[in-house]
Design an enzyme around this catalytic site. Structure first.
Site, short mmCIF file in Angstrom:
data_model
loop_
_atom_site.label_atom_id
_atom_site.label_comp_id
_atom_site.label_asym_id
_atom_site.label_seq_id
_atom_site.Cartn_x
_atom_site.Cartn_y
_atom_site.Cartn_z
N ASN A 179 0.84 -1.15 0.01
CA ASN A 179 0.04 0.04 0.12
C ASN A 179 0.78 1.34 0.07
O ASN A 179 2.00 1.34 0.50
CB ASN A 179 -1.28 0.02 1.12
CG ASN A 179 -0.25 -0.20 2.56
OD1 ASN A 179 0.66 -1.03 2.76
ND2 ASN A 179 -1.02 0.25 3.71
N GLU B 95 0.28 5.08 0.64
CA GLU B 95 -0.67 5.98 1.41
C GLU B 95 -0.47 7.40 0.96
O GLU B 95 0.78 7.61 0.44
CB GLU B 95 -0.64 6.01 2.82
CG GLU B 95 -1.29 4.63 3.15
CD GLU B 95 -1.42 4.74 4.70
OE1 GLU B 95 -1.18 5.37 5.63
OE2 GLU B 95 -2.30 3.65 5.24
N CYS C 247 -3.98 0.77 -2.74
CA CYS C 247 -3.94 -0.53 -1.53
C CYS C 247 -2.84 -1.32 -2.29
O CYS C 247 -2.54 -1.21 -3.74
CB CYS C 247 -5.20 -1.28 -1.76
SG CYS C 247 -6.55 -0.63 -0.74
N GLU D 232 -3.10 -4.53 -3.20
CA GLU D 232 -3.78 -5.09 -4.47
C GLU D 232 -3.25 -4.55 -5.67
O GLU D 232 -3.12 -5.15 -6.71
CB GLU D 232 -5.04 -5.81 -4.18
CG GLU D 232 -5.12 -6.60 -2.89
CD GLU D 232 -5.31 -5.74 -1.60
OE1 GLU D 232 -4.74 -4.72 -1.61
OE2 GLU D 232 -6.17 -6.29 -0.84
N CYS E 296 -10.26 -4.61 -0.46
CA CYS E 296 -11.31 -3.71 -0.41
C CYS E 296 -12.36 -3.52 -1.76
O CYS E 296 -11.86 -4.40 -2.74
CB CYS E 296 -10.83 -1.98 -0.18
SG CYS E 296 -10.35 -1.36 -1.63
N CYS F 8 -10.59 -2.54 -4.93
CA CYS F 8 -9.69 -3.35 -5.37
C CYS F 8 -10.39 -4.84 -5.97
O CYS F 8 -9.91 -5.24 -6.92
CB CYS F 8 -8.70 -3.99 -4.25
SG CYS F 8 -7.45 -2.90 -3.79
N1 THU Z 1 -5.30 -1.50 2.16
C1 THU Z 1 -4.74 -2.33 1.46
O1 THU Z 1 -3.55 -2.20 0.88
N2 THU Z 1 -5.42 -3.48 1.08
C2 THU Z 1 -6.67 -3.68 1.58
O2 THU Z 1 -7.12 -4.90 1.05
C3 THU Z 1 -7.35 -3.19 2.53
C4 THU Z 1 -6.70 -1.88 2.76
C5 THU Z 1 -4.58 -0.30 2.91
C6 THU Z 1 -4.89 1.12 2.15
C7 THU Z 1 -4.49 1.77 3.66
O3 THU Z 1 -3.27 2.06 3.28
C8 THU Z 1 -4.34 0.92 4.70
O4 THU Z 1 -4.65 -0.42 4.34
C9 THU Z 1 -5.61 1.25 5.82
O5 THU Z 1 -6.73 1.36 4.98
#
Ligand code: THU
Length: 134
Positions: free
Chosen positions: A47, A49, A58, A60, A91, A94
């Protein structure tokens, strides 16, 4: 194609290594993803951010984007690892992006402590909207 235990272990190891590079200064939630390609390659993502929060991507989707940049569109399996106390599902965004490339996909959600949950993309996103719909 059934994914062997040995292959899942390779995917988990790759996802865990990728999660170490997560840019997650806001949530502190480091996620790693590993896609197995039909050529038996592993493509990873983490991920990324953003200070705007909304521009966060994310793990994925960074894995998928990396694959597409390399001209790879065909996948066999996905492993996602998080530090949560339970296996965490991709999510909604994704799921939709995975559905762009995969009719179905075995997905292993795993925690850093070793809890595992196997699902499929079909289970996570039934009745999806795709390019076949228009
Ligand atoms: N996140 C992912 O990378 N993948 C997921 O399937 C769920 C959430 C990340 C996004 C963000 O950086 C952190 O988790 C909190 O939401």
């Amino acid at each position: 194609m059934a994914v062997s235990e040995e292959t899942w272990t390779r995917l988990i190891d790759a996802a865990l290594a990728a999660s170490r590079n997560a840019h997650a200064p806001y949530s502190g939630f480091h996620v790693g993803a590993a896609l197995l390609t039909t050529d038996d390659e592993i493509i990873v993502g983490c991920n990324v951010e953003n200070a705007t929060f909304g521009a966060t991507v994310c793990a994925e989707r960074t894995a998928l984007g990396t694959a597409v940049v390399r001209g790879i569109h065909d996948f066999v399996a996905l492993a996602v690892i998080t530090p949560a106390d339970h296996p965490v599902a991709p999510c909604g965004i994704c799921r939709q992006v995975l559905a762009e490339f995969c009719d179905d996909l075995p997905i292993l959600m795993v925690t850093e402590s070793g809890q595992r949950l196997h699902v499929t993309l079909e289970e996570l996103l039934p009745h999806r909207f795709t390019s076949k719909d228009f």
